[in-house]
Design a protein around this motif. Structure first.
Motif, PDB file in Angstrom:
ATOM      1  N   ARG A   1       0.045  15.210  65.985  1.00 18.87           N
ATOM      2  CA  ARG A   1      -1.446  15.068  66.424  1.00 18.87           C
ATOM      3  C   ARG A   1      -2.000  15.634  65.537  1.00 18.87           C
TER       4      ARG A   1
ATOM      5  N   TYR B   1      -4.488  20.593  68.393  1.00 17.13           N
ATOM      6  CA  TYR B   1      -3.859  21.706  69.134  1.00 17.13           C
ATOM      7  C   TYR B   1      -4.169  20.677  70.727  1.00 17.13           C
ATOM      8  N   ARG B   2      -5.781  20.937  70.207  1.00 18.92           N
ATOM      9  CA  ARG B   2      -6.569  20.531  71.569  1.00 18.92           C
ATOM     10  C   ARG B   2      -6.240  18.990  71.821  1.00 18.92           C
ATOM     11  N   GLN B   3      -6.330  18.123  70.812  1.00 17.71           N
ATOM     12  CA  GLN B   3      -6.058  16.538  71.201  1.00 17.71           C
ATOM     13  C   GLN B   3      -4.652  16.760  71.841  1.00 17.71           C
TER      14      GLN B   3
ATOM     15  N   GLU C   1      -2.589  18.591  74.022  1.00 17.35           N
ATOM     16  CA  GLU C   1      -3.315  18.932  74.907  1.00 17.35           C
ATOM     17  C   GLU C   1      -4.302  18.135  75.919  1.00 17.35           C
ATOM     18  N   ASP C   2      -5.126  17.881  75.399  1.00 12.70           N
ATOM     19  CA  ASP C   2      -5.666  16.416  76.056  1.00 12.70           C
ATOM     20  C   ASP C   2      -5.445  15.349  75.975  1.00 12.70           C
ATOM     21  N   THR C   3      -4.414  14.606  74.678  1.00  9.42           N
ATOM     22  CA  THR C   3      -4.369  13.486  75.187  1.00  9.42           C
ATOM     23  C   THR C   3      -2.404  12.831  75.321  1.00  9.42           C
ATOM     24  N   THR C   4      -2.062  13.575  73.264  1.00  5.25           N
ATOM     25  CA  THR C   4      -0.677  13.018  73.561  1.00  5.25           C
ATOM     26  C   THR C   4       0.260  13.513  75.104  1.00  5.25           C
TER      27      THR C   4
ATOM     28  N   ARG D   1      -0.200  14.517  77.489  1.00  4.70           N
ATOM     29  CA  ARG D   1      -0.624  13.991  78.798  1.00  4.70           C
ATOM     30  C   ARG D   1      -0.325  12.530  79.197  1.00  4.70           C
ATOM     31  N   THR D   2      -0.433  11.632  77.865  1.00  2.89           N
ATOM     32  CA  THR D   2       0.493  10.385  77.935  1.00  2.89           C
ATOM     33  C   THR D   2       1.696  10.393  78.042  1.00  2.89           C
TER      34      THR D   2
END
Length: 490
Positions: free
Chosen positions: A65, A68-70, A72-75, A77-78
């Motif tokens: 991604r 790292y924020r993206q 942790e927040d999305t990938t 989590r999915t």
């Protein structure tokens, strides 16, 4: 169905997951299940990996991604939503790695080991972070946000795990998902313009019987507001309709309708164009004439169109140039026409400015074409009629379903122009204000050529039997003196 995920409800994702293409892209609107489909693709591929000598199916995947924020927040989590670590494996947050090791393939005694390495790569200079990885495959999440140099680099890291001495990877490749990217992007050029035939031929020599689709393929999901929209059962009622409220047409086109878009400041001249609906394969009828539209100047352009018996107007080919005179360009058009449209009659319509003599040459563009046997005639000059002549077939539905206008995918310049390259320039003032005339840019030449043909086919109806143009219904906007050259008349 496993854990509530039903691939049958998202047919595009099912085809994506069943493909053996080495590089695969999945493009679609918000909320269409793209990320979930990629997660399951990794797990199912891991369960299909041939077991090693100890009976364990091992695979290793990079999950990429842009930050790292993206991740942790999305990938991440999915991934954890579908395969919670407490139930399926071992999660190491400090290393950003997750090993799914509590799933057993049918008929096996030992669980598979599917290792996921989460990496944030948003700059080309981070290619070095990939060089030591030995991977089975890679998933690039929201790929349009990741530089293409990263995507190219990761292709060289897959297929390396398991090692050949341990049996090698049963399948290897790169999968990607994204909202539609810019039509000027590397993503667009790779999947929509590049001919992968040479790569397929080279692979076929070393992999006998290889399927022609195995190298690269893109899967486009239907728009969220269309009848074929996917994953609606997992979204709130009216999700896409509410999402569209207050957004620009271009935003809705990309994030809801799933079409390629343009990052631009202006407003598309032909907002009626829908790439997923109007762009498709089409072919001419040999017995009918082909209408060629011409635009002149030092960047001449020619489009090849035909009106079918059904009333459908198709655009089947284009020729564009840069820094070329009309005489040389006419020779290229004639040669192209003889090769691709043999035994076809042509009707040629061009820019009326082609009847003006240039200061550097006593001959007009029309005279040059006439000398080559091209009986060109002028199209209508009035801007309003020209634009409306194209809009009419764009808005038309034949038999309630078929588009009145069809563009062949090979017409890449016309396609990009219709998708927003041909635009009204935004004015540098407060508020949403745009120029009255389409901007003269790299896309306007081929669109002018298209419009001259359209005026021949549809313009007379728009003028009306009573001479509407003379009555002032269609008034040419005043020329500001900056859009035509005193030398070329363009």
């Amino acid at each position: 169905m496993v854990l509530g995920y039903n691939r049958e409800s998202v047919p595009t994702i099912r085809r994506f997951m069943e493909s053996d293409a080495f590089i695969r892209g999945l493009m679609g609107p918000f909320g269409s299940g793209k990320s979930s489909g990629c997660v399951w693709e990794i797990v199912l591929r891991g369960l299909r990996q041939a077991p090693g000598a100890d009976g364990v199916r091992r695979s290793r995947w990079a999950v990429i991604r842009n930050s790292y924020r993206q991740l942790e927040d999305t990938t991440i989590r999915t991934v954890h939503q579908w395969f919670p670590p407490m139930r399926f494996g071992r999660w190491k947050p400090t290393e950003h790695s997750y090993v799914i090791n509590r799933m057993v393939a049918e008929g096996d005694e030992k669980p598979a080991e599917i290792e996921l390495l989460f990496r944030a790569l948003d700059r080309p200079d981070q290619v070095g972070n990939l060089l030591s990885l030995e991977l089975t495959g890679a998933w690039v999440n929201e790929a349009r946000e990741v530089p293409w140099a990263i995507i190219e680099a990761v292709q060289g890291r897959v297929g390396r795990y398991p090692a050949r001495r341990d049996g090698g990877a049963t399948w290897s490749g790169v999968i990607m998902d994204t909202n539609p990217p810019d039509a000027e992007s590397d993503w667009y050029r790779f999947f929509e313009e590049k001919d992968h035939g040479e790569a397929v031929a080279a692979l076929a020599q070393v992999i006998p019987g290889m399927n022609v689709e195995r190298f690269a393929r893109i899967f486009r999901q239907p728009g969220g507001r269309g009848a074929a929209a996917e994953n609606l059962d997992n979204l709130p009622p009216g999700y896409y309709q509410r999402l569209a409220v207050g957004k620009s047409d271009e935003w809705n086109k990309v994030y809801i309708d799933g079409d390629y878009g343009f990052v631009m400041e202006g407003r598309p001249v032909f907002g009626e164009y829908n790439d997923g609906f109007h762009c498709r394969d089409c072919r001419t009828v040999p017995a009918l004439p082909v209408y060629r539209g011409w635009d002149f100047g030092l960047t001449p352009a020619c489009v090849f169109t035909q009106m079918l018996p059904s009333g459908q107007w198709i655009v089947v080919d284009e020729l564009v140039s840069d820094a070329m005179g009309i005489e040389r360009f006419a020779e290229i058009v004639a040669r192209h026409s003889a090769q691709h449209f043999p035994e076809t009659s042509f009707v040629d319509i061009g820019d009326p400015a082609g009847m003006q003599k240039a200061q550097t040459d006593e001959r007009t563009c029309f005279e040059i074409l006439h000398a080559r046997g091209i009986a060109i005639e002028p199209g209508m000059q009035t801007l309003a009629i020209r634009l409306e002549s194209v809009r009419r077939p764009l808005r038309t539905l034949l038999d309630g379903a078929a588009p009145g206008f069809v563009l062949h995918p090979r017409c890449t310049t016309v396609r990009r122009a219709l998708m927003g390259g041909y635009q009204y320039r935004r004015m540098q003032v407060s508020g949403e204000r745009y120029t009255d005339r389409p901007e003269k840019n790299r896309w306007s030449h081929v669109m002018d050529a298209l419009q001259y043909v359209a005026t021949r086919l549809f313009g007379s109806e728009l003028r009306g039997a009573g001479g509407a143009e003379a009555d002032g219904m269609w008034r040419e906007l005043p020329d500001d003196g900056r859009t035509r050259s005193s030398i070329t008349g363009y």
